[in-house]
Design a protein around this motif. Structure first.
Motif, short mmCIF file in Angstrom:
data_model
loop_
_atom_site.label_atom_id
_atom_site.label_comp_id
_atom_site.label_asym_id
_atom_site.label_seq_id
_atom_site.Cartn_x
_atom_site.Cartn_y
_atom_site.Cartn_z
N GLY A 55 0.80 -1.22 0.00
CA GLY A 55 0.00 0.00 0.00
C GLY A 55 0.84 1.28 0.00
O GLY A 55 0.46 2.25 0.63
N LEU A 56 1.94 1.26 -0.71
CA LEU A 56 2.81 2.42 -0.76
C LEU A 56 2.42 3.32 -1.93
O LEU A 56 1.81 2.86 -2.89
CB LEU A 56 4.28 1.98 -0.93
N ALA A 57 2.78 4.57 -1.84
CA ALA A 57 2.54 5.51 -2.93
C ALA A 57 3.77 5.50 -3.84
O ALA A 57 4.90 5.51 -3.37
CB ALA A 57 2.31 6.91 -2.38
N ALA A 58 3.52 5.49 -5.14
CA ALA A 58 4.62 5.53 -6.11
C ALA A 58 4.91 6.99 -6.46
O ALA A 58 3.99 7.76 -6.75
CB ALA A 58 4.25 4.76 -7.37
N ILE A 59 6.17 7.35 -6.42
CA ILE A 59 6.57 8.70 -6.79
C ILE A 59 7.52 8.59 -7.98
O ILE A 59 8.64 8.09 -7.84
CB ILE A 59 7.27 9.44 -5.63
N ASP A 60 7.05 9.03 -9.13
CA ASP A 60 7.87 9.03 -10.34
C ASP A 60 8.12 10.48 -10.71
O ASP A 60 7.20 11.19 -11.12
CB ASP A 60 7.16 8.30 -11.47
N PRO A 61 9.34 10.97 -10.58
CA PRO A 61 9.63 12.38 -10.82
C PRO A 61 9.24 12.88 -12.22
O PRO A 61 8.79 14.01 -12.36
CB PRO A 61 11.14 12.49 -10.61
N LEU A 62 9.40 12.04 -13.23
CA LEU A 62 9.04 12.48 -14.58
C LEU A 62 7.53 12.69 -14.70
O LEU A 62 7.08 13.64 -15.34
CB LEU A 62 9.56 11.50 -15.63
N GLN A 63 6.75 11.80 -14.08
CA GLN A 63 5.30 11.99 -14.08
C GLN A 63 4.91 13.22 -13.26
O GLN A 63 4.00 13.95 -13.63
CB GLN A 63 4.59 10.75 -13.54
N LEU A 64 5.59 13.43 -12.13
CA LEU A 64 5.33 14.63 -11.32
C LEU A 64 5.58 15.90 -12.14
O LEU A 64 4.80 16.84 -12.09
CB LEU A 64 6.22 14.66 -10.08
N LEU A 65 6.69 15.91 -12.86
CA LEU A 65 7.05 17.07 -13.67
C LEU A 65 6.00 17.34 -14.73
O LEU A 65 5.55 18.47 -14.90
CB LEU A 65 8.42 16.85 -14.30
N GLN A 66 5.59 16.30 -15.44
CA GLN A 66 4.60 16.48 -16.51
C GLN A 66 3.25 16.90 -15.94
O GLN A 66 2.61 17.79 -16.48
CB GLN A 66 4.46 15.18 -17.31
N SER A 67 2.83 16.28 -14.85
CA SER A 67 1.53 16.64 -14.27
C SER A 67 1.56 18.06 -13.69
O SER A 67 0.57 18.78 -13.76
CB SER A 67 1.07 15.63 -13.23
N ALA A 68 2.71 18.47 -13.14
CA ALA A 68 2.82 19.83 -12.62
C ALA A 68 2.72 20.84 -13.75
O ALA A 68 2.06 21.87 -13.63
CB ALA A 68 4.13 20.01 -11.86
N ALA A 69 3.38 20.55 -14.86
CA ALA A 69 3.35 21.48 -15.99
C ALA A 69 1.95 21.57 -16.60
O ALA A 69 1.54 22.64 -17.07
CB ALA A 69 4.37 21.06 -17.04
N ASP A 70 1.21 20.45 -16.60
CA ASP A 70 -0.12 20.42 -17.22
C ASP A 70 -1.24 20.87 -16.30
O ASP A 70 -2.33 21.21 -16.78
CB ASP A 70 -0.43 19.00 -17.71
#
Length: 181
Positions: A55-70
């Motif tokens: 039950g851990l949260a996945a943190i993918d920096p590239l996805q974070l970057l893209q979602s932040a920009a969008d």
């Protein structure tokens, strides 16, 4: 081949394997896992397995970057309170990420470290606006003063996380450590 099989059978008969008891779930601790390795070494697969199993949260920096920009920037629900600190930080990072993605060099290590640290804080803290009681001699029409406070989430609400593909260099690790401390 046949001799090797016979020797294996004898070894298993003489020394049968002992199965270790494995706990159903890990002890109550907040797992913080960083997976790094070469491309196509199975990091994403291991991350998905860890997240599903515990039950851990996945943190993918590239996805974070893209979602932040969008993403759309946050707006304050109440003008007097303003934006919550994590939302204000997200808005700042969103603008910076969009600018850096538009450039040819991509996102800087500092922006990536700040995005990852922000995501970890969102998993760890709740934001609460605490209004101060007005003084007796205060103007009755004045807006109540207050401040945003970050509070640890309840023990059962804090989950662990798996960070994948970041940091990849000692400099990135130092930036992330600075952002988290």
């Amino acid at each position: 081949e046949a001799l090797g099989q016979v020797l294996q059978d004898i070894e298993l008969t003489v020394n049968p394997p002992v199965e270790k008891e494995r706990p159903e779930k890990l002890p109550q601790a907040h797992l913080k896992v960083v997976l790094s390795g070469k491309p196509f070494s199975g990091k994403s697969l291991q991350s998905a397995k860890l997240c599903a199993a515990y039950g851990l949260a996945a943190i993918d920096p590239l996805q974070l970057l893209q979602s932040a920009a969008d993403a759309e920037p946050f707006a304050a629900e109440d003008e007097a309170q303003g934006l919550a600190p994590l939302e204000a930080e997200f808005n700042e990072l969103k603008e910076k990420a969009a600018e850096e993605i538009a450039g040819s060099d991509g996102a800087s290590d500092e922006t990536m470290a700040r995005l990852v640290a922000l995501e970890i804080r969102k998993l760890t803290f709740d934001q609460e606006y605490v209004a101060e009681e007005p003084a007796d001699d205060a103007d009755a029409d004045a807006a109540p003063a207050g401040a945003w406070v970050l509070k640890w989430k309840a023990e059962e609400d804090i989950g662990g996380w798996v960070l994948e593909n970041f940091p990849t260099t000692p400099a990135q690790a130092e930036l992330l450590e600075t952002q988290l401390s």
